[in-house]
Design an enzyme around this catalytic site. Structure first.
Site, PDB file in Angstrom:
ATOM      1  N   LYS A 195       2.026  12.087 -10.932  1.00  0.00           N
ATOM      2  CA  LYS A 195       1.205  11.164 -11.721  1.00  0.00           C
ATOM      3  C   LYS A 195       1.993   9.902 -12.016  1.00  0.00           C
ATOM      4  CE  LYS A 195      -1.809  14.334 -14.199  1.00  0.00           C
ATOM      5  NZ  LYS A 195      -2.261  14.753 -15.540  1.00  0.00           N
ATOM      6  N   ASN A 250      -1.921  21.377 -20.380  1.00  0.00           N
ATOM      7  CA  ASN A 250      -2.335  20.656 -21.592  1.00  0.00           C
ATOM      8  C   ASN A 250      -2.188  21.489 -22.859  1.00  0.00           C
ATOM      9  OD1 ASN A 250      -3.068  18.154 -20.506  1.00  0.00           O
ATOM     10  ND2 ASN A 250      -4.952  19.038 -19.714  1.00  0.00           N
ATOM     11  N   HIS A 263       6.080  11.999 -28.207  1.00  0.00           N
ATOM     12  CA  HIS A 263       5.094  12.836 -27.518  1.00  0.00           C
ATOM     13  C   HIS A 263       5.438  14.328 -27.620  1.00  0.00           C
ATOM     14  CE1 HIS A 263       2.307  14.316 -24.534  1.00  0.00           C
ATOM     15  NE2 HIS A 263       3.315  14.852 -23.870  1.00  0.00           N
ATOM     16  N   HIS A 274      -2.231  14.823 -28.777  1.00  0.00           N
ATOM     17  CA  HIS A 274      -2.702  13.449 -28.527  1.00  0.00           C
ATOM     18  C   HIS A 274      -3.393  12.877 -29.762  1.00  0.00           C
ATOM     19  CE1 HIS A 274      -2.819  14.184 -23.888  1.00  0.00           C
ATOM     20  NE2 HIS A 274      -1.643  13.728 -24.286  1.00  0.00           N
ATOM     21  N   ARG A 312       0.814  -1.226   0.000  1.00  0.00           N
ATOM     22  CA  ARG A 312       0.000   0.000   0.000  1.00  0.00           C
ATOM     23  C   ARG A 312       0.846   1.275   0.000  1.00  0.00           C
ATOM     24  NH1 ARG A 312      -3.010  -2.863   3.830  1.00  0.00           N
ATOM     25  NH2 ARG A 312      -4.805  -3.863   2.871  1.00  0.00           N
ATOM     26  N   HIS A 320      -1.706  19.807 -26.127  1.00  0.00           N
ATOM     27  CA  HIS A 320      -1.814  18.369 -25.891  1.00  0.00           C
ATOM     28  C   HIS A 320      -3.045  17.712 -26.509  1.00  0.00           C
ATOM     29  CE1 HIS A 320       1.685  18.745 -23.406  1.00  0.00           C
ATOM     30  NE2 HIS A 320       1.632  17.476 -23.037  1.00  0.00           N
ATOM     31  N   GLU A 331      -5.631  18.503 -10.723  1.00  0.00           N
ATOM     32  CA  GLU A 331      -6.039  18.838 -12.086  1.00  0.00           C
ATOM     33  C   GLU A 331      -7.441  19.380 -12.270  1.00  0.00           C
ATOM     34  OE1 GLU A 331      -5.182  17.355 -16.488  1.00  0.00           O
ATOM     35  OE2 GLU A 331      -4.642  16.092 -14.810  1.00  0.00           O
ATOM     36  N   ARG A 371      -4.073  23.622 -13.494  1.00  0.00           N
ATOM     37  CA  ARG A 371      -3.290  22.489 -13.978  1.00  0.00           C
ATOM     38  C   ARG A 371      -3.652  22.150 -15.430  1.00  0.00           C
ATOM     39  NH1 ARG A 371      -0.929  17.331 -10.584  1.00  0.00           N
ATOM     40  NH2 ARG A 371       0.278  16.534 -12.330  1.00  0.00           N
ATOM     41  N   GLU A 392       8.349  20.579 -24.062  1.00  0.00           N
ATOM     42  CA  GLU A 392       7.630  20.836 -22.810  1.00  0.00           C
ATOM     43  C   GLU A 392       8.245  22.033 -22.071  1.00  0.00           C
ATOM     44  OE1 GLU A 392       4.843  19.102 -21.853  1.00  0.00           O
ATOM     45  OE2 GLU A 392       4.958  17.218 -22.980  1.00  0.00           O
ATOM     46  N   LYS A 416       6.024  24.053 -13.237  1.00  0.00           N
ATOM     47  CA  LYS A 416       5.084  22.950 -13.026  1.00  0.00           C
ATOM     48  C   LYS A 416       4.763  22.797 -11.544  1.00  0.00           C
ATOM     49  CE  LYS A 416       3.613  18.388 -14.228  1.00  0.00           C
ATOM     50  NZ  LYS A 416       3.850  17.098 -14.888  1.00  0.00           N
TER      51      LYS A 416
HETATM   52 ZN    ZN Z   1       3.275  16.324 -22.379  1.00  0.00          ZN
END
Ligand code: ZN
Ligand code: ADP
Length: 392
Positions: free
Chosen positions: A148, A250, A271, A257, A126, A253, A242, A246, A190, A232
């Site tokens: 994340k 994106n 990416h 994506h 855990r 993005h 988020e 936040r 980025e 960040k």
């Molecule tokens: Zn990214």
């Protein structure tokens, strides 16, 4: 004296706060940088084939400092490793080697190793201590900040995971010397993003020093990483899970994506490359909605091209076999699209991004179609190829 050569960015998250070390020659000091407030705890190192020498270095140094260290788990490089199968393997490897609540998992590698390792650290017993040693520029400025973690599933990327903060992040820029140039530039996208979304002065600095950053010039590179991590960190600290600000991360993005999905994650498009093209699209759309001066769009594209990043979907080779309509459909399905309308990050100028649901689908289609359309971009294409080859 101890930390003179490196910079430290503190991530303020109450009792889950931690420090990120940025600079050169940090790996040789790994033992003194790690949280040793877990006497008797053992270390588990996860890494991948391409960076296993760094993992070996960490292992040796930790052993020399008297810590108990398990043999490293070396995974196959690549996005496919972020799977349930490798997650299970990682967890069970720790369990069969005597992991306990005082153990620490050290992830030495790029985003793949960090995301998978972090999720395993969050899950075993855990939750055990987690340390990141990011070895890609992308991981140093992005995935190692914010907590994340997770894996990909057939239903989509990063759909299973957890928010789990590391105890420490050690970003040694010397490890970037072995990183392939395309991967390095993808990470730079980025970095540019932080300037574009909220820091005009930083973008101006990048216009002047971006090429030094991409040539791994120590001072410029450390500064760029530090600024990115701070940017960040500030957003994450204000908004760990988020909503709100936040979402600005994106920028580029949703478009990016869609391009990645259309390319089928086959290595044609990294990416960060998709994000570079996506940021140009976001500025293009911002100009079309009348919010942003056209000169800013030109500046964004000019800068990204000058360091060697692609800025148009038509630059991707072999070409994407897709249409604007298909890309729009993928954008509608993006997990951030709420109730039918597509939420996009737009900007009313460089350094001034905001989220909006107002862009019409006709306009989005025009933007996609222009980025995909090749002929008008021959000049830019040549420029990009020259910049990529130039290295400086
Ligand atoms: Zn990214
Ligand atoms: P990300 O770009 O999200 O950080 P990965 O973890 O997939 O993604 O890393 C990109 C690729 O670069 C992988 O093939 C990885 O093995 C390789 N790699 C990571 N760090 C280095 C490095 N310092 N030197 C050489 N190759 C590296």
């Amino acid at each position: 004296m101890r930390f003179m050569a490196s910079r430290i960015v503190s991530i303020e998250l109450g009792e889950r706060s931690y420090d990120i070390y940025v600079g050169g020659a940090l790996l040789p000091r790994i033992a003194e940088l790690l949280p040793m407030d877990v006497p008797g705890g053992s270390f588990f190192i996860v890494s991948d084939e391409n960076v296993k020498t760094y993992a070996g270095q960490v292992q040796t140094l930790l052993k020399q400092s008297g810590a108990r260290v398990c043999e490293s788990l070396i995974l196959k490089p690549g996005e496919q490793t972020k799977s349930f199968a490798e997650f299970e393997k990682t967890c069970r490897w720790m369990l069969s080697h005597g992991v306990d609540r005082k153990s620490t998992l050290v992830a030495v590698g790029g985003g793949v190793v960090g995301d998978l390792g972090g999720y395993a650290a969050a899950s075993v017993m855990r939750g055990i201590n987690f340390v990141q040693v990011p070895t890609t520029l992308l991981a140093q400025v992005d995935s190692s900040v914010g907590g994340k973690t997770g894996i990909n599933v057939p239903e989509g990327k990063n759909l299973v995971g957890a928010f789990y903060q590391p105890k420490t992040v050690v970003a040694d820029i010397d490890t970037l010397k072995t990183l392939p140039r395309r991967e390095l530039l993808a990470g730079y996208a980025e970095i540019a993003k932080y300037g574009l979304l909220g820091d005009y002065a930083f973008f101006q600095w990048l216009e002047e020093h971006g090429r030094d950053v991409c040539a791994l010039e120590t001072e410029a590179l450390s500064h760029a990483i530090e600024k990115s991590v701070e940017a960040k960190a500030a957003i994450v600290a204000a908004d760990e899970r988020e909503q709100g600000r936040r979402a600005l991360l994106n920028l580029g993005h949703t478009f990016g994506h869609a391009l990645e999905a259309a390319a089928g994650y086959d290595g044609r498009l990294l990416h960060g490359e998709a994000v570079a093209i996506g940021m140009v699209m976001a500025f293009d759309l911002s100009v079309r909605t009348g919010l942003c001066p056209a000169a800013d769009l030109a500046r964004v594209e000019e800068h990204l091209i000058s360091v060697g990043l692609p800025t148009r979907a038509s630059f991707i080779e072999p070409g994407l076999n897709t249409t604007p309509e298909e890309l729009l459909e993928i954008m509608r399905r993006d997990k951030k699209a709420e109730k039918g309308s597509i939420t996009l990050v737009l900007a009313d100028g460089i350094g001034r991004a905001f989220t909006s649901r107002d862009a019409s689908e006709e306009m989005i289609l025009d933007v996609l179609s222009d980025s995909l359309g090749g002929e008008a971009n021959a000049r830019l294409l040549q420029k990009w190829k020259a910049a990529f080859a130039a290295k400086r």
